[in-house]
Motif scaffolding. Structure first.
Motif, mmCIF file in Angstrom:
data_model
loop_
_atom_site.group_PDB
_atom_site.id
_atom_site.type_symbol
_atom_site.label_atom_id
_atom_site.label_comp_id
_atom_site.label_asym_id
_atom_site.label_seq_id
_atom_site.Cartn_x
_atom_site.Cartn_y
_atom_site.Cartn_z
ATOM 1 N N VAL A 181 -25.732 12.031 15.081
ATOM 2 C CA VAL A 181 -25.343 13.399 14.717
ATOM 3 C C VAL A 181 -24.421 13.435 13.502
ATOM 4 O O VAL A 181 -24.311 14.467 12.833
ATOM 5 C CB VAL A 181 -24.672 14.133 15.910
ATOM 6 N N SER A 202 -27.233 17.307 24.448
ATOM 7 C CA SER A 202 -27.684 17.902 23.186
ATOM 8 C C SER A 202 -27.128 19.308 23.003
ATOM 9 O O SER A 202 -26.680 19.678 21.908
ATOM 10 C CB SER A 202 -29.221 17.933 23.143
ATOM 11 N N ILE A 206 -24.744 20.517 19.962
ATOM 12 C CA ILE A 206 -25.122 21.638 19.107
ATOM 13 C C ILE A 206 -23.991 22.661 19.031
ATOM 14 O O ILE A 206 -23.679 23.197 17.959
ATOM 15 C CB ILE A 206 -26.440 22.266 19.611
ATOM 16 N N ALA A 210 -23.536 20.050 15.733
ATOM 17 C CA ALA A 210 -24.637 19.138 15.435
ATOM 18 C C ALA A 210 -25.923 19.919 15.227
ATOM 19 O O ALA A 210 -26.080 21.040 15.723
ATOM 20 C CB ALA A 210 -24.801 18.122 16.566
ATOM 21 N N LYS A 211 -26.862 19.310 14.515
ATOM 22 C CA LYS A 211 -28.174 19.913 14.261
ATOM 23 C C LYS A 211 -29.235 19.032 14.900
ATOM 24 O O LYS A 211 -29.582 17.970 14.368
ATOM 25 C CB LYS A 211 -28.403 20.067 12.757
ATOM 26 N N ALA A 213 -33.094 19.071 16.884
ATOM 27 C CA ALA A 213 -34.329 19.785 17.225
ATOM 28 C C ALA A 213 -35.152 18.925 18.178
ATOM 29 O O ALA A 213 -35.048 17.699 18.184
ATOM 30 C CB ALA A 213 -35.133 20.097 15.965
ATOM 31 N N VAL A 222 -32.682 14.803 14.241
ATOM 32 C CA VAL A 222 -31.244 15.041 14.086
ATOM 33 C C VAL A 222 -30.905 15.065 12.601
ATOM 34 O O VAL A 222 -31.171 14.092 11.876
ATOM 35 C CB VAL A 222 -30.422 13.939 14.791
ATOM 36 N N GLU A 223 -30.332 16.144 12.149
ATOM 37 C CA GLU A 223 -29.835 16.242 10.773
ATOM 38 C C GLU A 223 -28.331 16.021 10.806
ATOM 39 O O GLU A 223 -27.585 16.798 11.419
ATOM 40 C CB GLU A 223 -30.166 17.613 10.179
ATOM 41 N N VAL A 225 -24.357 15.727 10.201
ATOM 42 C CA VAL A 225 -23.319 16.615 9.673
ATOM 43 C C VAL A 225 -22.062 15.802 9.425
ATOM 44 O O VAL A 225 -21.903 14.691 9.925
ATOM 45 C CB VAL A 225 -23.026 17.777 10.663
#
Length: 435
Positions: A181, A202, A206, A210-211, A213, A222-223, A225
């Protein structure tokens, strides 16, 4: 060490509320290391493993406050990384398998973590390769110190990548997810575990910023941050305790209502017990199990013997197979229990055989149970709890048996079930804790 003295043959009646989920609690408590801001976690179970993890975090410099029953706040704004090198950390973290999930958050936030030689239940090999391979994919390097039997992980900067996990490991997925994350770029985790515990972790991440999907599937994206913030999180009811109470009620002929179970998150657990012939009704978010004088195991449609096996979620959790096996001993009919994930988890059946159960241990992974019905009751005896789940299964057996049983090493049960003797005695059981 403490023991239980159990007087069998007592039926229970009343209501019981499951504790917070042990596996989820261990994950989300470790996740508090990802931020310097305050995180509040509610419905935390009062069990030995969770208490040990909280004490470990406090000794690392995390500010911990017990703000209400089952509720704690954590603020990791002054973590002492030097503590990771101490013998005290290695000893205490090594005795608690859940401590392995501190590795991902520490690596993500500080670029450094120590992976101790962890203990836990003695149920066979429980390798950490999935964790380590995932960290390496993200760019971490590990040095193994043979003398201390620890791994030192370091990374100047974690970088997102694609990875296909070699197994759908619950703790492995949680650990890698928490590392990813804050990694630079996008991480794709395929063959990820997707249990409700991972979904809850998760959702918490979020809310922290956190990002993520793909939550609820085996493909997580996970993108990364730069930082995470504080939040409030409530732990789900423990599905393993819910299943334990279902089996316990049927085997002891009790009339129980299990309150606030979060039924939609139980998956196929209720159906697995229905295959044993156990009747239950869903009433709102409660489960009612009426008194069973007898229950009969189903067969497959072609008349062949029923097989109940564990599988990754949404299959049946392996943590309930010990309970299902015990409950089947007093059913009518036969069933093959197939424990696929751990090669030592069925070895407790010799204690059930001593109590009069008809069980054939085919190999380390399979046992055939020939249910004798309540016409031939189990008899009390002396036993030792080898792990958390076998311990609760043996306790259920002793509660249904004729005579008095003594169970040693009940600290194993205390690791996963809070005040179990007090809660069951309030419903009519007769369990005495002795030191």
């Amino acid at each position: 060490m403490s023991s239980f003295v159990i007087e069998g043959g007592h039926r229970m009646r009343g209501e019981i509320t499951p504790q917070g989920a042990k596996n989820e609690a261990l994950e989300v408590i470790c996740a508090t290391l990802l931020t310097s801001e305050k995180v509040e976690i509610r419905n935390v179970p009062d069990i030995l493993d969770v208490a040990n993890l909280i004490r470990l975090l406090a000794d690392m410099g995390v500010k911990v406050e017990h703000v209400a029953k089952g509720a704690y706040t954590f603020q990791a704004d002054a973590v002492d990384l030097n503590y990771l090198e101490t013998d005290d950390f290695l000893r205490r973290a090594g005795s608690l398998r859940g401590s392995v999930m501190m590795t991902g958050p520490l690596l993500a936030r500080f670029g450094r973590a120590v992976l101790p030689n962890v203990g836990g239940d003695k149920i066979g090999r429980r390798r950490l390769d999935t964790h380590i391979l995932g960290f390496r994919k993200l760019g971490a390097e590990m040095i193994y110190h043979t003398a201390r039997r620890t791994g030192e992980l370091r990374a100047e900067k974690l970088r997102g990548t694609y990875m296909l996990l070699d197994e759908a490991s619950l703790t492995g997925t949680a650990n890698i997810l928490m590392a990813a994350v804050m990694a630079e770029g996008v991480t794709t985790i395929y063959n990820a575990a997707c249990e409700p515990y991972i979904q809850q972790l998760s959702a918490m991440l979020i809310r922290m910023g956190a990002k993520i999907a793909g939550v609820g599937s085996n493909l997580l994206t996970v993108e990364g941050v730069g930082s995470l913030r504080g939040t409030t999180h409530t732990v789900l009811p423990d599905m393993i305790e819910v299943g334990s109470f279902i089996g316990m009620a049927a085997m002891t002929g009790s009339d129980l209502r299990i309150k606030n179970v979060n039924y939609n998150q139980l998956g196929i657990i209720p159906d697995a017990f229905r295959r044993l012939g156990i009747q239950m009704t869903q009433e709102g978010d409660d489960i009612h199990i009426p008194t069973h004088e007898t229950y009969e195991i189903e067969t497959f449609m072609d008349g062949s013997i029923m097989t109940i096996a564990d599988a990754p979620w949404p299959g049946l959790t392996p943590d309930l197979l010990s309970v299902i096996l015990v409950v089947a001993t007093q059913a009518r009919g036969s069933v093959l229990i197939h424990q696929k994930m751990f090669e030592s988890r069925l070895f407790f059946v010799d204690k059930l055989i001593d109590m009069g159960a008809q069980i054939i241990l085919c190999d380390p992974h399979r046992a055939t149970v020939i249910g004798l019905g309540h016409r031939f009751r189990l008899r009390g005896g002396k036993m030792t709890s080898p792990d958390i789940r076998a311990g609760i299964a043996l306790l259920i057996a002793a509660m249904s048996a004729d005579g008095t049983s003594r169970m040693d090493n009940i600290e194993q049960i205390d690791r996963g079930y809070q005040h179990i003797d007090q809660r069951l005695n309030a419903l009519g059981a007769c369990i005495t804790r002795v030191d």
